[in-house]
Design an enzyme around this catalytic site. Structure first.
Site, mmCIF file in Angstrom:
data_model
loop_
_atom_site.group_PDB
_atom_site.id
_atom_site.type_symbol
_atom_site.label_atom_id
_atom_site.label_comp_id
_atom_site.label_asym_id
_atom_site.label_seq_id
_atom_site.Cartn_x
_atom_site.Cartn_y
_atom_site.Cartn_z
ATOM 1 N N GLU A 54 -22.236 -22.604 -14.554
ATOM 2 C CA GLU A 54 -21.496 -23.418 -15.720
ATOM 3 C C GLU A 54 -22.863 -23.210 -16.320
ATOM 4 O OE1 GLU A 54 -21.848 -24.268 -12.144
ATOM 5 O OE2 GLU A 54 -20.541 -26.429 -12.350
ATOM 6 N N CYS A 77 -20.973 -30.461 -10.805
ATOM 7 C CA CYS A 77 -21.486 -31.253 -10.468
ATOM 8 C C CYS A 77 -22.245 -32.344 -11.418
ATOM 9 C CB CYS A 77 -23.022 -30.556 -9.493
ATOM 10 S SG CYS A 77 -24.524 -30.071 -10.468
ATOM 11 N N CYS A 86 -24.773 -30.246 -14.741
ATOM 12 C CA CYS A 86 -23.489 -29.520 -14.784
ATOM 13 C C CYS A 86 -22.573 -30.357 -16.042
ATOM 14 C CB CYS A 86 -22.936 -28.397 -13.848
ATOM 15 S SG CYS A 86 -23.843 -27.083 -13.410
HETATM 16 ZN ZN LIG Z 1 -24.013 -27.912 -11.289
#
Ligand SMILES: [Zn+2]
Length: 383
Positions: A54, A77, A86
């Site tokens: 990402e 995450c 992220c």
């Molecule tokens: Zn992540």
């Protein structure tokens, strides 16, 4: 738009796959950022690059990330690990919508990433190509939810000819698959394949992949003798060797794999220059009282899990497959069957009554006089 959306998610899955065999114990992740129908950012996770998919995609999109849609092969995450979450980066970048293939069942995430995005006003959709995304990270998902490695069992069905198993030359696809797992377990006791052929092919495949952490080779001291001629590659990759035996007086044999009196298994490192092995972590020594017969699959998997192994290939043949236990309990199987076509291969399997098993998602590969039949045991579909 629906077709376009499929295209973007397939792209994210394809990007994720570039991390195959490289990111363990992390999952493979691919991300695509789309603004007004155009891809403006993409990324994938490679453990060594540290950053998550990402983050790469956001960086590439720059200001165009604002108001865009993210297509991601896995739930972003939301926890601090080697990187910051992220979800924070996506919210800050101004992503308007997130299409996520599958929830990350890692207890540290498990829906919380999605909840954070939604709380920040991002529209989230989950489940596009979910099945493919689950398959892609099947090893990761098993390891984070069950705490033991994903097991790919490779079973060689011996033909009438006693020497036949050795004649199987693994296909390139098989070797690639083996190289993507963290460990190989040499289960074969058959003398024809101990020192040549399949065992050696497995070791070679395991050592062939450049990865951020050393692979693990496990086996009985007899099977581990096959590692002797790989000492240079073992030193270069820093591979760990896990010896498995029921012999309390464990003869280290040619490979010099077992030195400590009274131990039946140890985590060892080979010192080829000194022609010996040393125990690098005595906590891995399994004492004879741990089991009364040769360690079964469960003990082996527990030892591998302690080495943070998330996936492995275990090789056995139809005359000596105790180590594999119940085939239906394994996660994935490659049946190596004498026969040059599907029909001949299935007839070969049926000669071994207790080894007849139904597989889902079957693929066949023909290699020489053998056919590799790859699939998922039907009974294990539920777990
Ligand atoms: Zn992540």
């Amino acid at each position: 738009m629906a077709d376009k959306e499929s295209e973007f998610m397939l792209k994210a899955l394809e990007l994720a796959r570039r991390g195959a065999g490289l990111v363990s114990p992390n999952p493979m992740v691919g991300a695509v950022i789309v603004n007004e129908g155009r891809i403006v950012g993409e990324g994938y996770h490679l453990y060594d690059g540290l950053k998550h998919a990402e983050t790469y995609a956001i960086e590439m999109a720059g200001r165009e990330a604002r108001g865009s849609t993210l297509y991601c092969s896995l739930e972003p995450c939301c926890h601090y690990g080697r990187t910051s979450p992220c979800t924070d980066a996506l919210i800050e970048a101004g992503i308007a919508r997130a299409v996520i293939a599958v929830v990350d069942s890692n207890p540290q995430v498990n829906g919380r990433g999605i909840a954070q995005l939604e709380a920040a006003g991002i529209t989230v959709e989950v489940g596009m190509y979910e099945r493919e995304a689950l398959r892609l990270n099947e090893c990761y998902f098993k390891y984070v939810t069950r705490g033991v490695p994903f097991v790919h069992g490779a079973v060689i069905y011996a033909g009438n000819d006693e020497t036949a198993p050795d004649e199987w030359k693994p296909s390139q696809e098989f070797l690639r698959m083996v190289s993507e797992y963290d460990a190989v377990v040499l289960g074969c006791e058959n003398e024809y394949i101990l020192l040549s052929g399949p065992n050696r092919a497995l070791i070679e495949a395991c050592l062939s992949r450049k990865r951020h952490r050393p692979p693990v080779i496990a086996g009985t001291p007899g099977a581990l003798e096959a590692i002797n001629s790989f000492s240079q590659a073992i030193e270069e990759t820093n591979a760990s060797i896990l010896a498995i035996t029921d012999q309390p007086e464990g003869d280290p044999g040619e490979a010099g794999v077992l030195k400590d009196e009274g131990c039946v298994g140890a985590h060892l490192r080979v010192r080829p220059d000194e022609n010996r092995s040393e125990v690098i972590d005595s906590s891995f020594i399994l004492h004879p009282s741990s089991f009364t017969v040769r360690p079964g699959l469960a003990e082996i998997l527990r030892s591998l899990a302690r080495l943070h192994v998330t996936s492995c290939t275990i090789l056995a043949n139809s005359r000596d497959r105790d180590m594999l236990g119940d085939l239906a309990a394994l996660d994935k199987l490659t049946l190596i069957l004498p026969g040059t076509n599907e029909r001949e291969a299935i007839i070969s399997m049926c000669k071994w009554e207790d080894l007849v098993i139904g597989l889902d998602g079957v693929e066949y590969r023909h290699t020489g006089r053998y056919t590799e039949m790859i699939g998922y045991p039907r009974e294990s579909e539920s777990h």
